[in-house]
Design a protein around this motif. Structure first.
Motif, short mmCIF file in Angstrom:
data_model
loop_
_atom_site.label_atom_id
_atom_site.label_comp_id
_atom_site.label_asym_id
_atom_site.label_seq_id
_atom_site.Cartn_x
_atom_site.Cartn_y
_atom_site.Cartn_z
N TYR A 63 0.66 29.28 53.12
CA TYR A 63 0.61 28.96 54.51
C TYR A 63 -0.14 27.90 54.90
O TYR A 63 -1.48 27.87 54.34
CB TYR A 63 0.90 30.05 55.47
N TYR A 77 2.51 31.16 60.34
CA TYR A 77 3.28 31.93 59.42
C TYR A 77 4.50 31.36 59.18
O TYR A 77 5.13 31.73 58.03
CB TYR A 77 3.66 33.32 60.08
N LEU A 87 8.27 22.66 53.66
CA LEU A 87 9.38 23.77 53.72
C LEU A 87 10.58 23.37 52.95
O LEU A 87 10.93 24.14 52.24
CB LEU A 87 9.87 24.04 55.03
N ARG A 91 12.11 25.50 49.69
CA ARG A 91 13.61 25.57 49.59
C ARG A 91 14.08 25.46 48.33
O ARG A 91 14.75 25.91 47.81
CB ARG A 91 14.14 25.10 50.77
N THR A 106 6.62 36.83 48.13
CA THR A 106 5.65 35.88 49.01
C THR A 106 4.75 36.95 49.59
O THR A 106 5.20 38.28 49.64
CB THR A 106 6.33 35.09 50.00
N TRP A 226 11.44 34.22 56.37
CA TRP A 226 11.37 34.12 54.90
C TRP A 226 12.54 34.67 54.27
O TRP A 226 12.85 33.97 53.26
CB TRP A 226 9.96 34.54 54.69
N VAL A 231 14.04 34.61 50.20
CA VAL A 231 12.84 35.23 49.39
C VAL A 231 13.38 36.70 49.03
O VAL A 231 13.98 37.27 50.14
CB VAL A 231 11.59 35.27 50.30
#
Length: 369
Positions: A63, A77, A87, A91, A106, A226, A231
């Motif tokens: 992050y 976050y 991002l 993905r 994660t 997430w 995730v």
């Protein structure tokens, strides 16, 4: 893909025989020649990881961060450090991993944030403006502002009680200082707020205030962000230290387990077949408590076993392993220990006796090379 059925979302107990490979995106594979690893580079190596027999990839924090604690000081976050990609890159990596039946774990660093996080910046400004006493639920002699209280049109005020503030550094004296080589107190003075804030780790990592329900809501929003992306698991960093109480060591408190039950229920209801992994660097009895009755974390690291594996190798004797396993209590059927020989916390030598620590120093730390 995140919401649908995939090969990586069928078995609810997938973590019980998972082979987890930990890596730091920044050091793994550089796709653009800038000297730093990134998600596109990691995607190029997924076939290699699959050929190793890996079934899950555990990513260290990626992050936005000042990187004063290798990314465990999170400034945001809800995004990716631009040095590692975007991002969309994350993905794409997640989808590519799932296509190979590789799960992705994660970090959920919820005990503390970076002092550069906007939550803390707003909190310190609110304390500076309104002082330590607000309206709402009691916290000792101080009071916390509630999310629905008057005055929340001030955006800073909404974060006033996100952190543990005090007008004195004399509270919670029974809590140990974890990083004795770097810190002399668990309190640090903030010149903006003109108050002290609590930190169990580095002074640039203020602890979140879990007595504030708004913090619970914020943590759940991070989880949702997430997990809804797909995730598969979250490692709960520094989970024993979430609450502070006088006349305790501020570790493994009942309130912490109550919050974990709340978080687990939230995750189970919204995201079936995901996994929470507790990082509780504790003796087996205390670490096992983070499973609850099968309603807290799904997995927990077995930190005391790790140094004893190194001891057994050096001694050519199985006794250290057998001894610590005999001290390990039974756990719920739907839970599992995360056993490891190496990760970034290897050989911290916290969960050993003084005699065992002296032995490890003697046999492993004498070689000048």
């Amino acid at each position: 893909m995140a919401e649908g059925i995939t090969n990586t979302s069928i078995d609810p107990l997938w973590y019980k025989d998972a082979i987890i490979y930990e890596l730091h995106v920044k050091t793994f594979c550089d796709s653009d020649g800038d000297g730093m690893g990134d998600f596109r580079g990691l995607m190029e190596k997924l076939d290699y990881l699959q050929e190793l027999g890996v079934t899950a990839i555990w990513l260290l924090p990626f992050y936005p961060s000042p990187m004063r604690d290798d990314g465990y000081d999170i400034a945001d976050y809800f995004d990716v450090n631009p040095n590692f990609g975007t991002l969309d890159d994350f993905r794409a990596f997640l989808d590519a991993a799932h296509e190979r039946n590789l799960r992705v774990i994660t970090e959920l660093v919820i005990n503390h944030t970076s002092d550069q996080n906007q939550w803390f910046q707003k909190s310190r400004r609110a304390v500076a403006k309104y002082g330590l006493v607000g309206a709402g639920a009691n916290r000792g002699r101080e009071q916390m502002a509630g999310v629905g209280d008057p005055g929340y049109s001030d955006d800073n005020l909404a974060y006033k009680d996100f952190y543990v503030w005090s007008d004195t550094p004399e509270k919670y004296k029974d809590a140990r200082i974890i990083f004795k080589d770097f810190e002399t107190s668990n309190w640090a003075w903030d010149p903006v707020a003109k108050a002290y804030y609590w930190h169990r780790f580095y002074s640039h990592q203020p602890d979140l205030n879990f007595d504030n329900p708004a913090v619970h809501d914020a943590v759940k929003k991070v989880c949702d962000f997430w997990l809804s992306m797909g995730v598969d698991g979250l490692r709960l960093d520094a989970v024993p230290y979430l609450y502070e109480r006088e006349d305790t060591n501020c570790e493994n408190l009942p309130e912490t387990h109550k919050f974990l039950q709340e978080l687990r229920a939230h995750v189970d209801a919204k995201f079936p077949n995901r996994m929470l992994l507790a990082e509780a660097n504790q003796w087996p009895e205390d670490a096992a408590a983070y499973f609850g009755k099968g309603d807290e974390s799904h997995m927990s690291f077995h930190f005391p076993l790790m140094p004893r594996m190194f001891m057994s190798l050096q001694m050519e004797d199985r006794f250290p392993i057998i001894d610590i396993m005999e001290q390990t209590p039974p756990i719920p059927e739907n839970c599992h220990w995360a056993m490891f020989l190496r990760n970034h916390d290897e050989l911290t030598l916290e969960m050993v006796t003084d005699e065992e620590r002296d032995y490890m120093y003697r046999v492993y730390a004498t070689d000048p090379h």
